[in-house]
Write an enzyme that holds these catalytic residues in place. Structure first.
Site, PDB file in Angstrom:
ATOM      1  N   TYR A 207       0.807  -1.229   0.000  1.00  0.00           N
ATOM      2  CA  TYR A 207       0.000   0.000   0.000  1.00  0.00           C
ATOM      3  C   TYR A 207       0.838   1.275   0.000  1.00  0.00           C
ATOM      4  O   TYR A 207       0.455   2.267   0.622  1.00  0.00           O
ATOM      5  CB  TYR A 207      -0.967   0.012   1.201  1.00  0.00           C
ATOM      6  CG  TYR A 207      -1.631  -1.306   1.446  1.00  0.00           C
ATOM      7  CD1 TYR A 207      -2.572  -1.818   0.544  1.00  0.00           C
ATOM      8  CD2 TYR A 207      -1.314  -2.081   2.555  1.00  0.00           C
ATOM      9  CE1 TYR A 207      -3.177  -3.057   0.758  1.00  0.00           C
ATOM     10  CE2 TYR A 207      -1.912  -3.314   2.777  1.00  0.00           C
ATOM     11  CZ  TYR A 207      -2.843  -3.795   1.872  1.00  0.00           C
ATOM     12  OH  TYR A 207      -3.433  -5.011   2.080  1.00  0.00           O
ATOM     13  N   HIS A 208       1.948   1.269  -0.745  1.00  0.00           N
ATOM     14  CA  HIS A 208       2.837   2.428  -0.745  1.00  0.00           C
ATOM     15  C   HIS A 208       3.158   2.933  -2.154  1.00  0.00           C
ATOM     16  O   HIS A 208       4.324   3.133  -2.501  1.00  0.00           O
ATOM     17  CB  HIS A 208       4.145   2.089  -0.017  1.00  0.00           C
ATOM     18  CG  HIS A 208       3.962   1.685   1.406  1.00  0.00           C
ATOM     19  ND1 HIS A 208       4.824   0.836   2.077  1.00  0.00           N
ATOM     20  CD2 HIS A 208       2.993   2.004   2.307  1.00  0.00           C
ATOM     21  CE1 HIS A 208       4.398   0.654   3.309  1.00  0.00           C
ATOM     22  NE2 HIS A 208       3.287   1.347   3.470  1.00  0.00           N
TER      23      HIS A 208
END
Length: 543
Positions: free
Chosen positions: A467-468
């Site tokens: 999730y980056h």
């Protein structure tokens, strides 16, 4: 509602910080346009509600990657916060700044002379109020509440003990003197509640009265006159509106939405824009390119001992846990689950940590959209500095169509090698004596997966995002740079991008903290203030 000094597109981590700092001058009239709703959903604010928050389609952009070539052409879910607070309202709350050498590399390798860690550290400190107390590395009086993991569970103790036993080391504070080893992690949590960017920065700013927040407002395009930006056009309650800016438009939509909006507005790779019938205002080939993310593998182990967290999903226990949180802000519900982790090196070739762990004292499995908890524990293994890069592109010229994105996860052979070694390191950690009384059978990937070939096949079948997403509007001076070192879009006036997309290279850790730091620095640049004085803090660079 047709004229403002600053128009900020996106009320996420960066947008909230910008609004707060720019709004300190009461003469500044600011409009924030957020495509999602207010953060009223209770699951946002209960730390343990993170599973329901990030899987809630009503507060999520619900993106998917295109076929990922090295992951058996799977489409990887890419959750992004579509709510006030952005992804800081739905993430796992881990507060990690990244390694100091990440920022020093921005300075040395990308020509960003003002972006060394010494120059960033005062902004990390000024934004944070840590329950560890203020010292040379940590802040004690900023808006963002940060707390060290304190949930009492013997599995966390075993995890910390296994660090030195395995030779992977221990750190009292990965954001402090020693950014390497196994540790209790920090979380953006205050008084048992999530401390999102909206809670920390935006809500105090709105109380001043010179900021207008408009939710469920989707920006359709940036309005451009000649070589300058004049405002934006957006959709709200089924109607199209235009708003002008006296000073600047600032894009803070994140690494997917910011390049998407630039391209929809005619700023980007000219050939790609023409393919979609978009008039080219500015040929900027780097827009949407250089996309980077941390790939992630989750290992799970059965636990020989049962703990209350393993049974919290039982209806009566869930009710009791919720009631306790409502009245005390304590108990399991006040934990973000991933309270321990580590930064380690995949091999002796790594100059500094290139693998990150997140450790949780419970296992889980999904059936449809329902989560079941297991008597188990789990460890995330993240590859931190990918050489593989992807891109965000247009599906069409329709602003309401989702963009296309391909990350090319693990495409570079060294990325795959580091992930392979990271899994071996994680297994080695769990095999230490500290875990002997707890460690049951390995559930995922399982004891039959042992050879390098078997582990690689498992990686390709199971790897997902941590999730980056970042780096798709990179800062720099080269041909592919989108913004300069003050985050001004190159070649056009009165337009900046301020969010994780401006990173030239992804940092070695979670992105929420650095994104807020970047926004805080940007606000001072926009206001013409001097940057805070650099802090020369010492760090331990070797185990």
């Amino acid at each position: 509602m047709n004229n403002y000094d600053y128009v900020i597109v996106g009320a996420g981590s960066a947008g909230c910080v910008l609004a707060n700092k720019l709004g300190e001058d009461s003469n500044n009239k600011i409009l924030i346009l957020e495509a999602g709703p207010m953060d009223y959903n209770l699951m946002i604010h209960i730390p343990a509600g993170v599973y329901k928050a990030y899987r809630n389609p009503k507060i999520n952009w619900n993106y998917f990657s295109q076929d990922e070539p090295e992951l058996f052409n799977r489409n990887i879910p890419i959750p992004r916060g579509k709510v006030v607070g952005g992804s800081s309202s739905i993430n796992s709350m881990v507060y990690m700044r990244g390694h100091p050498l990440d920022y020093d590399r921005w300075q040395s390798e990308f020509g960003l002379k003002d972006w060394s860690y010494n120059q960033c550290l005062p902004y990390f400190k000024s934004g944070e109020s840590s329950d560890r107390g203020e010292n040379l590395w940590r802040g004690g009086s900023g808006n963002l509440g940060v707390s060290k993991g304190s949930f009492d569970n013997p599995l966390f103790d075993a995890f910390e003990e296994a660090g030195p036993q395995s030779g992977q080391g221990y750190s009292e504070d990965l954001n402090g003197y020693k950014p390497e080893g196994i540790a209790r992690l920090d979380a953006t949590r205050k008084n048992g509640r999530r401390c999102s960017a909206a809670t920390a920065h935006l809500k105090p700013a709105l109380a001043r009265g010179n900021i207008t927040l408009l939710t469920r407002a989707q920006v359709l395009k940036i309005d451009i006159e000649g070589h300058s930006v004049s405002g934006v056009t957006f959709q709200h309650k089924g109607k199209i509106h235009s708003v002008e800016t006296n000073k600047e438009v600032i894009l803070s939509g994140g690494a997917i939405n910011s390049p998407h909006l630039l391209m929809l507005s005619g700023i980007g790779p000219s050939k790609h824009l023409k393919e979609h019938g978009i008039d080219v205002h500015l040929d900027l080939p780097g827009v949407g390119q250089n996309l980077q993310d941390h790939s992630c593998i989750i290992l799970q182990y059965a636990c020989k001992k049962s703990f209350p967290i393993h049974k919290v999903n039982q209806p009566h226990r869930k009710l009791a846990t919720g009631i306790r949180w409502v009245f005390t802000r304590k108990g399991i519900a006040s934990s973000n689950i991933w309270e321990a982790g580590g930064l380690i090196r995949s091999s002796s070739n790594a100059i500094y940590p290139d693998i990150q762990y997140h450790f949780g004292p419970v296992g889980f499995e999904y059936n449809a959209n329902k989560i079941s908890l297991l008597q188990a524990f789990a460890i995330h293994v993240d590859q931190l500095r990918p050489r593989s890069k992807g891109q965000v592109t247009l599906k069409s010229a329709n602003p309401l169509d989702k963009p296309l994105m391909t990350f090319n996860y693990l495409q570079h052979p060294e990325d795959l090698s580091e992930m392979l070694n990271g899994i071996k390191k994680a297994r080695e950690l769990i095999l230490q004596p500290a875990f002997d009384e707890f460690r049951g059978i390995e559930l995922i990937p399982g004891p039959k997966v042992q050879s390098d070939a078997q582990i690689i096949e498992f990686i390709k079948s199971a790897a997902e995002t941590d999730y980056h997403p970042s780096c798709s509007c990179a800062m720099g001076n080269g041909e592919m740079a989108v913004v300069d070192d003050q985050m001004k879009v190159r070649g056009i006036e009165r337009l900046r991008v301020v969010d994780a997309s401006v990173m030239p290279q992804i940092i070695s850790g979670n992105l929420n903290a650095p994104t807020q730091m970047i926004a805080s620095r940007a606000a001072d640049m926009i206001l013409g203030r001097d940057q805070l004085s650099p802090i020369k803090a010492k760090f331990a660079f070797n185990s």
